[in-house]
Design a protein around this motif. Structure first.
Motif, PDB file in Angstrom:
ATOM      1  N   VAL A 297      28.629  38.961  52.120  1.00  0.00           N
ATOM      2  CA  VAL A 297      29.624  38.862  50.970  1.00  0.00           C
ATOM      3  C   VAL A 297      29.328  37.308  50.270  1.00  0.00           C
ATOM      4  N   SER A 298      29.120  37.386  49.067  1.00  0.00           N
ATOM      5  CA  SER A 298      29.075  36.099  48.778  1.00  0.00           C
ATOM      6  C   SER A 298      30.374  35.865  47.507  1.00  0.00           C
ATOM      7  N   ARG A 299      31.065  34.653  47.585  1.00  0.00           N
ATOM      8  CA  ARG A 299      32.052  34.666  46.611  1.00  0.00           C
ATOM      9  C   ARG A 299      32.130  33.102  46.237  1.00  0.00           C
ATOM     10  N   THR A 300      32.974  32.956  45.239  1.00  0.00           N
ATOM     11  CA  THR A 300      33.175  31.408  44.592  1.00  0.00           C
ATOM     12  C   THR A 300      34.260  30.955  45.728  1.00  0.00           C
TER      13      THR A 300
ATOM     14  N   SER B 248      39.158  32.443  45.196  1.00  0.00           N
ATOM     15  CA  SER B 248      37.820  32.954  45.425  1.00  0.00           C
ATOM     16  C   SER B 248      37.721  34.111  44.409  1.00  0.00           C
ATOM     17  N   THR B 249      36.423  34.425  44.025  1.00  0.00           N
ATOM     18  CA  THR B 249      36.223  35.681  43.140  1.00  0.00           C
ATOM     19  C   THR B 249      34.852  36.003  43.795  1.00  0.00           C
ATOM     20  N   VAL B 250      34.758  37.324  44.425  1.00  0.00           N
ATOM     21  CA  VAL B 250      33.802  37.931  45.153  1.00  0.00           C
ATOM     22  C   VAL B 250      32.792  38.224  44.042  1.00  0.00           C
ATOM     23  N   GLU B 251      31.587  37.461  44.162  1.00  0.00           N
ATOM     24  CA  GLU B 251      30.481  37.788  42.944  1.00  0.00           C
ATOM     25  C   GLU B 251      29.339  37.677  43.882  1.00  0.00           C
ATOM     26  N   GLU B 252      28.622  38.777  43.420  1.00  0.00           N
ATOM     27  CA  GLU B 252      27.205  39.280  43.789  1.00  0.00           C
ATOM     28  C   GLU B 252      26.276  38.055  43.297  1.00  0.00           C
ATOM     29  N   HIS B 253      25.500  37.287  44.601  1.00  0.00           N
ATOM     30  CA  HIS B 253      24.808  36.227  43.847  1.00  0.00           C
ATOM     31  C   HIS B 253      23.423  36.419  44.965  1.00  0.00           C
ATOM     32  N   PRO B 254      22.444  37.102  44.627  1.00  0.00           N
ATOM     33  CA  PRO B 254      21.343  37.819  45.220  1.00  0.00           C
ATOM     34  C   PRO B 254      20.818  36.433  46.098  1.00  0.00           C
TER      35      PRO B 254
ATOM     36  N   GLU C  43      38.938  30.801  57.650  1.00  0.00           N
ATOM     37  CA  GLU C  43      40.126  31.405  57.171  1.00  0.00           C
ATOM     38  C   GLU C  43      39.963  32.072  56.006  1.00  0.00           C
ATOM     39  N   SER C  44      39.026  31.497  55.117  1.00  0.00           N
ATOM     40  CA  SER C  44      38.997  32.044  53.711  1.00  0.00           C
ATOM     41  C   SER C  44      38.079  33.374  53.623  1.00  0.00           C
ATOM     42  N   SER C  45      37.910  33.611  54.571  1.00  0.00           N
ATOM     43  CA  SER C  45      36.971  34.892  54.535  1.00  0.00           C
ATOM     44  C   SER C  45      37.530  36.186  54.391  1.00  0.00           C
ATOM     45  N   SER C  46      39.146  36.035  54.472  1.00  0.00           N
ATOM     46  CA  SER C  46      39.934  37.076  54.213  1.00  0.00           C
ATOM     47  C   SER C  46      40.030  37.481  52.928  1.00  0.00           C
ATOM     48  N   ALA C  47      39.527  36.541  51.942  1.00  0.00           N
ATOM     49  CA  ALA C  47      39.334  36.974  50.506  1.00  0.00           C
ATOM     50  C   ALA C  47      38.408  38.318  50.530  1.00  0.00           C
ATOM     51  N   CYS C  48      37.581  38.653  51.415  1.00  0.00           N
ATOM     52  CA  CYS C  48      36.719  39.800  51.436  1.00  0.00           C
ATOM     53  C   CYS C  48      37.290  41.147  51.348  1.00  0.00           C
ATOM     54  N   VAL C  49      38.482  40.908  52.255  1.00  0.00           N
ATOM     55  CA  VAL C  49      39.351  42.073  52.675  1.00  0.00           C
ATOM     56  C   VAL C  49      39.636  42.797  51.104  1.00  0.00           C
ATOM     57  N   GLY C  50      40.108  42.063  50.323  1.00  0.00           N
ATOM     58  CA  GLY C  50      40.514  42.640  49.007  1.00  0.00           C
ATOM     59  C   GLY C  50      39.226  43.269  48.103  1.00  0.00           C
TER      60      GLY C  50
ATOM     61  N   ILE D 231      31.269  47.171  48.497  1.00  0.00           N
ATOM     62  CA  ILE D 231      31.734  45.893  48.227  1.00  0.00           C
ATOM     63  C   ILE D 231      32.367  46.098  46.781  1.00  0.00           C
ATOM     64  N   GLU D 232      33.494  45.564  46.455  1.00  0.00           N
ATOM     65  CA  GLU D 232      34.060  45.770  45.114  1.00  0.00           C
ATOM     66  C   GLU D 232      33.773  44.269  44.437  1.00  0.00           C
ATOM     67  N   TRP D 233      32.677  44.252  43.789  1.00  0.00           N
ATOM     68  CA  TRP D 233      32.507  42.911  43.072  1.00  0.00           C
ATOM     69  C   TRP D 233      33.407  42.655  41.955  1.00  0.00           C
ATOM     70  N   GLY D 234      33.864  41.390  41.926  1.00  0.00           N
ATOM     71  CA  GLY D 234      34.574  41.034  40.791  1.00  0.00           C
ATOM     72  C   GLY D 234      35.951  40.879  41.239  1.00  0.00           C
ATOM     73  N   VAL D 235      36.338  41.089  42.425  1.00  0.00           N
ATOM     74  CA  VAL D 235      37.802  40.761  43.030  1.00  0.00           C
ATOM     75  C   VAL D 235      38.177  39.512  43.040  1.00  0.00           C
ATOM     76  N   HIS D 236      39.266  38.936  42.445  1.00  0.00           N
ATOM     77  CA  HIS D 236      39.846  37.630  42.441  1.00  0.00           C
ATOM     78  C   HIS D 236      40.755  37.427  43.763  1.00  0.00           C
ATOM     79  N   THR D 237      40.923  36.487  44.393  1.00  0.00           N
ATOM     80  CA  THR D 237      41.787  36.149  45.383  1.00  0.00           C
ATOM     81  C   THR D 237      42.414  34.772  45.184  1.00  0.00           C
ATOM     82  N   ALA D 238      43.668  34.537  45.349  1.00  0.00           N
ATOM     83  CA  ALA D 238      44.441  33.482  45.320  1.00  0.00           C
ATOM     84  C   ALA D 238      45.077  33.403  46.728  1.00  0.00           C
ATOM     85  N   GLN D 239      44.948  32.488  47.536  1.00  0.00           N
ATOM     86  CA  GLN D 239      45.512  32.149  48.873  1.00  0.00           C
ATOM     87  C   GLN D 239      46.158  31.094  49.197  1.00  0.00           C
ATOM     88  N   ASN D 240      47.362  31.306  49.394  1.00  0.00           N
ATOM     89  CA  ASN D 240      48.192  30.150  49.898  1.00  0.00           C
ATOM     90  C   ASN D 240      48.910  30.368  51.308  1.00  0.00           C
ATOM     91  N   TYR D 241      49.804  29.684  51.750  1.00  0.00           N
ATOM     92  CA  TYR D 241      50.353  29.870  53.194  1.00  0.00           C
ATOM     93  C   TYR D 241      51.667  30.051  53.234  1.00  0.00           C
TER      94      TYR D 241
END
Length: 367
Positions: A250-253, A265-271, A313-320, A343-353
């Motif tokens: 899974v690729s993401r910003t 993070s934004t889950v984006e497909e980057h071949p 830790e930031s890989s939890s962005a993929c869960v969404g 994979i639902e490409w385009g999902v955006h995640t904001a992560q704080n603690y």
């Protein structure tokens, strides 16, 4: 995408005891929650940390304080907990624990527990940026940034100027490190007053004039990697690597605000990045979860910054986006046949603690 069926004997579906290390890291809470969200198994989570007030203790079923990962007492303590709690899978999240656990994998296997780390040799290469870049240079891989390994002040200065300073920014860091510890960007146009007044003390931007006196005075010059500064956007590619395949990618910003610890993070497909990450996983012999961090150079070409040969830790962005990386990693460790992922490409995640409060009787409350 068909996911692999490993050659390890499969355990029965049902309750699975997962020992998660480093539960004091604030972002670990999202990994623990991800383990509980899967329908593949019911997770009994044993959380360990060297800090008795670790914030993740409020989220686990069993909490244990252990010695630091670089201590000789760490492995014996973890083996005792593994035996006592009948642990099925050890999921390490602390960089300093990876090599000791890789070396001790046979001892944990005798206890019936699989440790989610690559073999010691692969791990050593992935964790040492100088060794990593050197290995990839020999393979003429295009993702390697310009870099020098230095061990003296003279070599450091020569490398900085060879990379174009002061006409270009340059950065340096220890070859082995955790997070951003030791990373500095040498920017010849640094606004020193702006850094002083507008930045928190953790700012990584400086210049050669400020750094050189410190390095000249050090009794023993550290080993460093001096490399080109990569000014472009940052990407992460999360993988679950098998012995013969890389079935989950899974690729993401990745945009992290270091002053606040806020991650977007934004889950984006980057071949291209996906292909590179599969190639690198195979070349390094990685297994289990890993995250490849890339940045674009001045010409928008992706360059490898580092490899985290563990669940980041930031890989939890993929869960969404429909890819539960922590749970899939545990399933692979158990020898389960993995499901198809969508994979639902385009999902955006904001992560704080999160914040944890402890009352006087050590009962915890989380907000």
């Amino acid at each position: 995408m068909t996911l692999l069926d490993t050659d390890r004997p499969s355990k029965q579906d049902g309750d699975v005891t997962v020992l998660v290390t480093g539960v004091g890291f604030p972002a670990t809470s999202t990994i623990i929650r991800a383990l509980r969200q899967t329908d593949a198994f019911d997770a009994h989570v044993v959380g360990v940390d060297s800090d008795s007030d670790a914030c993740g203790f409020s989220l686990v079923d069993t909490a244990e304080t252990v010695p630091p990962g670089d201590s000789e007492e760490f492995i014996p303590a973890l083996k005792d907990i593994t035996r006592r709690e009948e642990v099925d899978v050890v999921l390490p999240l602390v960089p300093a624990e990876l090599q000791p656990l890789a070396d001790a994998k046979p001892a944990f296997e005798e206890l019936g527990a699989e440790v989610m780390v690559a073999d010691p040799e692969s791990l050593a290469t992935a964790c040492d940026k100088g060794q990593l870049y050197g290995t990839l240079v020999k393979q003429v891989h295009p993702v390697v940034p310009e870099f020098y390994r230095v061990s003296t002040c003279e070599e450091f200065v020569d490398a900085v100027y060879a990379l174009g300073y002061p006409n270009r920014s340059v950065c340096f860091k220890p070859p082995v490190g955790s997070g951003m510890r030791g990373l500095r960007i040498l920017d010849p146009e640094t606004d020193r007053f702006g850094v002083l007044m507008d930045k928190k003390p953790s700012s990584i931007v400086t210049n050669l004039e400020d750094v050189l006196p410190v390095l000249e005075e050090t009794p023993e010059f550290p080993n460093l990697v001096v490399m080109e500064y990569l000014p472009g956007e940052e990407y992460c590619v999360d993988v679950l690597a098998g012995k013969d395949d890389v079935p989950v990618v899974v690729s993401r910003t990745h945009n992290e605000t270091h002053d606040t610890g806020f991650v977007k993070s934004t889950v984006e497909e980057h071949p291209e990045l996906i292909r590179y990450s599969c190639e690198l996983s195979a070349a390094l012999g990685l297994e289990y979860n890993a995250t490849f961090q890339f940045k674009l150079d001045a010409y928008d070409r992706p360059k490898l910054v580092e490899v985290n040969p563990r669940l980041s830790e930031s890989s939890s962005a993929c869960v969404g986006a429909g890819v539960n990386m922590p749970a899939l990693g545990v399933q692979y460790a158990l020898g389960h046949e993995l499901p198809e992922v969508d994979i639902e490409w385009g999902v955006h995640t904001a992560q704080n603690y999160q914040v944890v409060f402890y009352s006087t009787d050590k009962e915890s409350t989380t907000i």
